[in-house]
Design a protein around this motif. Structure first.
Motif, PDB file in Angstrom:
ATOM      1  N   ALA B   4       0.673  -1.214  -0.026  1.00 24.30           N
ATOM      2  CA  ALA B   4      -0.087   0.074  -0.168  1.00 24.30           C
ATOM      3  C   ALA B   4       0.904   1.147   0.004  1.00 24.30           C
ATOM      4  O   ALA B   4       2.014   1.185   0.786  1.00 24.30           O
ATOM      5  CB  ALA B   4      -0.929  -0.025   1.287  1.00 24.30           C
ATOM      6  N   SER B   5       0.506   2.247  -0.899  1.00 20.53           N
ATOM      7  CA  SER B   5       1.755   3.371  -0.818  1.00 20.53           C
ATOM      8  C   SER B   5       0.516   4.602  -0.886  1.00 20.53           C
ATOM      9  O   SER B   5      -0.459   4.976  -1.378  1.00 20.53           O
ATOM     10  CB  SER B   5       2.127   3.286  -2.197  1.00 20.53           C
ATOM     11  OG  SER B   5       2.831   4.276  -2.405  1.00 20.53           O
ATOM     12  N   THR B   6       1.230   5.647  -0.041  1.00 16.45           N
ATOM     13  CA  THR B   6       0.714   6.776  -0.305  1.00 16.45           C
ATOM     14  C   THR B   6       1.913   7.755  -0.406  1.00 16.45           C
ATOM     15  O   THR B   6       2.995   7.420  -0.405  1.00 16.45           O
ATOM     16  CB  THR B   6       0.094   7.403   1.198  1.00 16.45           C
ATOM     17  OG1 THR B   6       1.135   7.647   2.071  1.00 16.45           O
ATOM     18  CG2 THR B   6      -1.158   6.532   1.581  1.00 16.45           C
ATOM     19  N   ALA B   9       4.170   7.224   3.077  1.00 11.38           N
ATOM     20  CA  ALA B   9       4.719   5.738   3.487  1.00 11.38           C
ATOM     21  C   ALA B   9       4.105   4.849   2.343  1.00 11.38           C
ATOM     22  O   ALA B   9       3.180   4.535   1.828  1.00 11.38           O
ATOM     23  CB  ALA B   9       4.100   5.596   4.736  1.00 11.38           C
ATOM     24  N   VAL B  11       3.945   0.708   2.383  1.00  7.06           N
ATOM     25  CA  VAL B  11       3.821  -0.353   3.649  1.00  7.06           C
ATOM     26  C   VAL B  11       3.824  -1.720   2.830  1.00  7.06           C
ATOM     27  O   VAL B  11       3.077  -1.786   1.938  1.00  7.06           O
ATOM     28  CB  VAL B  11       2.455  -0.130   4.429  1.00  7.06           C
ATOM     29  CG1 VAL B  11       2.274  -1.298   5.449  1.00  7.06           C
ATOM     30  CG2 VAL B  11       2.494   1.142   4.986  1.00  7.06           C
ATOM     31  N   ILE B  13       3.428  -5.564   2.935  1.00  8.58           N
ATOM     32  CA  ILE B  13       2.607  -6.579   3.673  1.00  8.58           C
ATOM     33  C   ILE B  13       2.914  -7.896   3.120  1.00  8.58           C
ATOM     34  O   ILE B  13       2.203  -8.400   2.377  1.00  8.58           O
ATOM     35  CB  ILE B  13       0.987  -6.262   3.695  1.00  8.58           C
ATOM     36  CG1 ILE B  13       1.022  -4.822   4.238  1.00  8.58           C
ATOM     37  CG2 ILE B  13       0.373  -6.949   4.959  1.00  8.58           C
ATOM     38  CD1 ILE B  13      -0.570  -4.202   3.873  1.00  8.58           C
ATOM     39  N   ILE B  33       7.030  -3.408  11.659  1.00  3.77           N
ATOM     40  CA  ILE B  33       5.776  -3.077  12.488  1.00  3.77           C
ATOM     41  C   ILE B  33       5.292  -4.553  12.822  1.00  3.77           C
ATOM     42  O   ILE B  33       4.821  -5.356  12.093  1.00  3.77           O
ATOM     43  CB  ILE B  33       4.785  -2.273  11.933  1.00  3.77           C
ATOM     44  CG1 ILE B  33       5.224  -0.918  11.762  1.00  3.77           C
ATOM     45  CG2 ILE B  33       3.517  -2.307  12.936  1.00  3.77           C
ATOM     46  CD1 ILE B  33       4.145  -0.132  11.073  1.00  3.77           C
ATOM     47  N   GLY B  36       2.439  -3.162  16.634  1.00  3.89           N
ATOM     48  CA  GLY B  36       2.386  -1.918  16.562  1.00  3.89           C
ATOM     49  C   GLY B  36       1.962  -1.009  17.859  1.00  3.89           C
ATOM     50  O   GLY B  36       1.644   0.141  17.889  1.00  3.89           O
ATOM     51  N   ALA B  53       7.744   1.182   5.435  1.00  8.92           N
ATOM     52  CA  ALA B  53       7.315   0.215   6.660  1.00  8.92           C
ATOM     53  C   ALA B  53       6.922  -1.316   6.462  1.00  8.92           C
ATOM     54  O   ALA B  53       6.408  -1.566   5.150  1.00  8.92           O
ATOM     55  CB  ALA B  53       6.266   0.813   7.349  1.00  8.92           C
ATOM     56  N   LEU B  55       4.836  -4.688   7.749  1.00  7.80           N
ATOM     57  CA  LEU B  55       3.738  -4.911   8.441  1.00  7.80           C
ATOM     58  C   LEU B  55       3.976  -6.410   8.625  1.00  7.80           C
ATOM     59  O   LEU B  55       3.553  -7.106   7.596  1.00  7.80           O
ATOM     60  CB  LEU B  55       2.532  -4.632   8.002  1.00  7.80           C
ATOM     61  CG  LEU B  55       1.442  -4.157   8.670  1.00  7.80           C
ATOM     62  CD1 LEU B  55       1.769  -3.183   9.911  1.00  7.80           C
ATOM     63  CD2 LEU B  55       0.293  -3.785   7.994  1.00  7.80           C
ATOM     64  N   SER B  57       2.056  -8.562  10.212  1.00  6.66           N
ATOM     65  CA  SER B  57       0.758  -9.369  10.746  1.00  6.66           C
ATOM     66  C   SER B  57       0.437 -10.431  10.034  1.00  6.66           C
ATOM     67  O   SER B  57      -0.453 -11.537  10.279  1.00  6.66           O
ATOM     68  CB  SER B  57      -0.430  -8.356  11.235  1.00  6.66           C
ATOM     69  OG  SER B  57      -0.626  -7.577   9.716  1.00  6.66           O
ATOM     70  N   ARG B  58       0.615 -10.388   8.889  1.00  2.00           N
ATOM     71  CA  ARG B  58       0.165 -11.635   8.059  1.00  2.00           C
ATOM     72  C   ARG B  58       1.197 -12.263   7.232  1.00  2.00           C
ATOM     73  O   ARG B  58       1.495 -13.260   6.527  1.00  2.00           O
ATOM     74  CB  ARG B  58      -0.694 -11.019   6.781  1.00  2.00           C
ATOM     75  CG  ARG B  58      -1.967 -10.274   7.063  1.00  2.00           C
ATOM     76  CD  ARG B  58      -2.739  -9.748   6.082  1.00  2.00           C
ATOM     77  NE  ARG B  58      -3.624  -8.820   6.595  1.00  2.00           N
ATOM     78  CZ  ARG B  58      -4.716  -8.032   5.997  1.00  2.00           C
ATOM     79  NH1 ARG B  58      -4.366  -8.000   4.588  1.00  2.00           N
ATOM     80  NH2 ARG B  58      -5.519  -7.371   6.641  1.00  2.00           N
TER      81      ARG B  58
END
Ligand SMILES: Cc1cc2nc3c(=O)[nH]c(=O)nc-3n(C[C@H](O)[C@H](O)[C@H](O)COP(=O)(O)OP(=O)(O)OC[C@H]3O[C@@H](n4cnc5c(N)ncnc54)[C@H](O)[C@@H]3O)c2cc1C
Ligand code: FES
Ligand code: FES
Lengths: 179, 263
Positions: B4-6, B9, B11, B13, B33, B36, B53, B55, B57-58
């Motif tokens: 995911a990008s903005t 940041a 991110v 996953i 992260i 978090g 970042a 992430l 979690s997955r």
């Protein structure tokens, strides 16, 4: 990014590391999750993520893509209070209300997980111990959760009438939709 | 893997351990992260502005495997799972940390990798645990003690898995403040494995540390009380907002004696 909130799909523009709390309140105007400490320490921002209570202030948006988010606005049927909501009202489990939505969601998940077997005081204290309330002193909240877990329901109209008996009005705040 | 990008940041996953390792690379410029629960308040307050970042979690780094007398716990395992499935004294220590909602989100890797003294660091020191991690130069496995010494340096690592021998017995004793979310200001872990007893403390010195003089006294046949009296030999009690050095120096031997008595 798409988000499922209270059964409805929402398109959100916030960045992937925005907190879920920020997205709910500032982007979707769902204001029941409160921005208390924003450090994970108070539980005022708790929402259900796939049925489990989670601090929305600690939750990066990217981690909940595809998950079902529930806030108190999504509890029960429209216009009907759930057993937990009724019990908080009837047992005076809410005063200023700042902690109430987080409390009610944590209580709802706890009771759902027990399949109607009732919950002990110890379980309530353990599961909800991270939720801070500056008003009630907790006793009324615990009594409300116990009552809801026993399946008690309340005639709220009757309670309102009783509250106005003798000319003394129970204070029911009309917030005009503000929170 | 999804990204995911903005503007602010990117991110990553990952959906498997190998994707996580590849995405982390040499760790340059990437913020990991776990749950978090420490990082998010920093990000929300704008004190940390990650450009990239990772992430976890997955990423599937969340298995707890107990077989053949050894234990392996993925770095992305939540503290809720550690409390439910890890051997003692790690399970008890995890159960006493924060509250159920935070434990459901917080990870073991985050607790061990945070510079701010996660409560479980001393528990893994007493268990003589190792950590498998990756980064510049690839994967390697080393004692948790060495991993902790890396703090403050610029060798960024991604913790993948912790490992230790299943202990014969373990105990965990901590002091709490009357509040729902106490970081403990002092805790002692004791572990018996073979003929040796290992003891580690949080809050005896800045950071977490073993107490070798206590361990040596026990190995030499001292009683638990006499061994506990040696606790201050390896401590550097300090003042902070939670407790004074004076208080720490008086409480530490008592906690060590309690932990040994509970073994
Ligand atoms: C209300 C509250 C109460 C708390 N109480 C306690 C307490 O009593 N005791 C305690 O010890 N902690 C406490 N914490 C802190 C925290 O929840 C735990 O320490 C937790 O285990 C941190 O894990 P995390 O995955 O959320 O970390 P994160 O916030 O994801 O990360 C923390 C740090 O570790 C790094 N990191 C994470 N995973 C990895 C990895 N696999 N490899 C390399 N680096 C990694 C991150 O980059 C970051 O620097 C509390 C937090 C809250 C909000
Ligand atoms: S606002 Fe999230 S825990 Fe306080
Ligand atoms: S009712 Fe005011 S904080 Fe709980």
């Amino acid at each position: 990014m798409r988000l499922m909130v209270n059964g409805a799909e929402q398109e959100v523009d916030s960045g992937p590391l925005a907190s879920l709390l920020h997205v709910l309140r500032e982007e979707l105007d769902i204001t029941s999750p409160k921005a208390g400490c924003q450090q994970g320490g108070c539980g005022a921002c708790t929402v259900l993520v796939d049925g489990k209570p989670q601090r929305s202030c600690l939750t990066p948006l990217a981690s909940v893509e595809g998950a079902m988010i529930t806030t108190v606005e999504g509890l029960g049927d429209a216009g009907e209070l759930t057993a937990v909501q009724q019990a908080f009202y009837a047992k005076y489990g809410a005063q200023c209300g700042y902690c109430t939505s987080g409390m009610m969601l944590a209580a709802t998940a706890l009771i759902d997980a027990t399949n109607g077997d009732g919950v002990t005081r110890q379980e309530i204290e353990e599961v909800m111990g991270g939720h801070l309330c500056r008003c009630t002193g907790y006793v009324k909240i615990i009594e409300a959760v116990e009552a809801a877990s026993r399946g008690e329901t309340f005639d709220l109209e009757e309670l309102r009438r009783a509250g106005t008996a003798g000319g003394e009005e129970t204070m029911i705040l009309d917030t005009g939709g503000q929170s | 893997m999804t990204a995911a990008s903005t503007a602010s940041a990117e991110v990553l996953i990952p959906s498997s351990p190998s994707e996580a390792i590849e995405a982390f690379g040499d760790g340059d410029g990437i913020v990991v992260i776990g749950g978090g629960t420490i990082l998010m308040p920093e990000i929300v307050a704008g004190r940390l502005v990650p450009e990239r970042a990772l992430l976890l979690s997955r990423a599937g780094l969340d298995a707890i495997i107990r077989e053949g007398g050894t234990v392996r716990i993925g770095a992305g395992t939540t503290l809720e799972a550690v409390a439910a499935e890890a051997p003692e004294p790690l399970a008890t220590a995890a159960r006493q940390l924060a509250d159920p909602e935070v434990r459901r989100q917080a990870t073991l890797g985050g607790n061990i990798s945070t510079i701010s003294d996660g409560d479980l660091q001393a528990v893994l020191l007493a268990l003589d645990a190792t950590v498998r991690h990756t980064g510049s130069g690839g994967e390697r496995t080393e004692p948790v003690a060495s991993y902790l010494r890396r703090f403050g340096g610029d060798d960024e690592r991604l913790a993948l898995e912790f490992g230790f021998d299943e202990p014969e017995a373990g105990s965990y004793t901590r002091l709490d403040r009357p509040h729902a979310h106490p970081y403990t200001y002092m805790a002692v872990t004791a572990v018996r494995a073979g003929s040796a007893t290992k003891v580690a403390a949080k809050g005896a010195s800045p950071g977490c540390s073993r107490l070798p003089a206590v361990e040596q006294a026990l190995a030499d046949g001292a009683s638990p009380e006499d061994a506990a009296a040696r606790a201050l030999d390896d401590a550097e009690p300090f003042d902070d907002a939670l407790a004074s050095a004076w208080y720490r120096s008086r409480v530490l031997p008592t906690l060590v004696a309690r932990a040994l008595a509970d073994l």
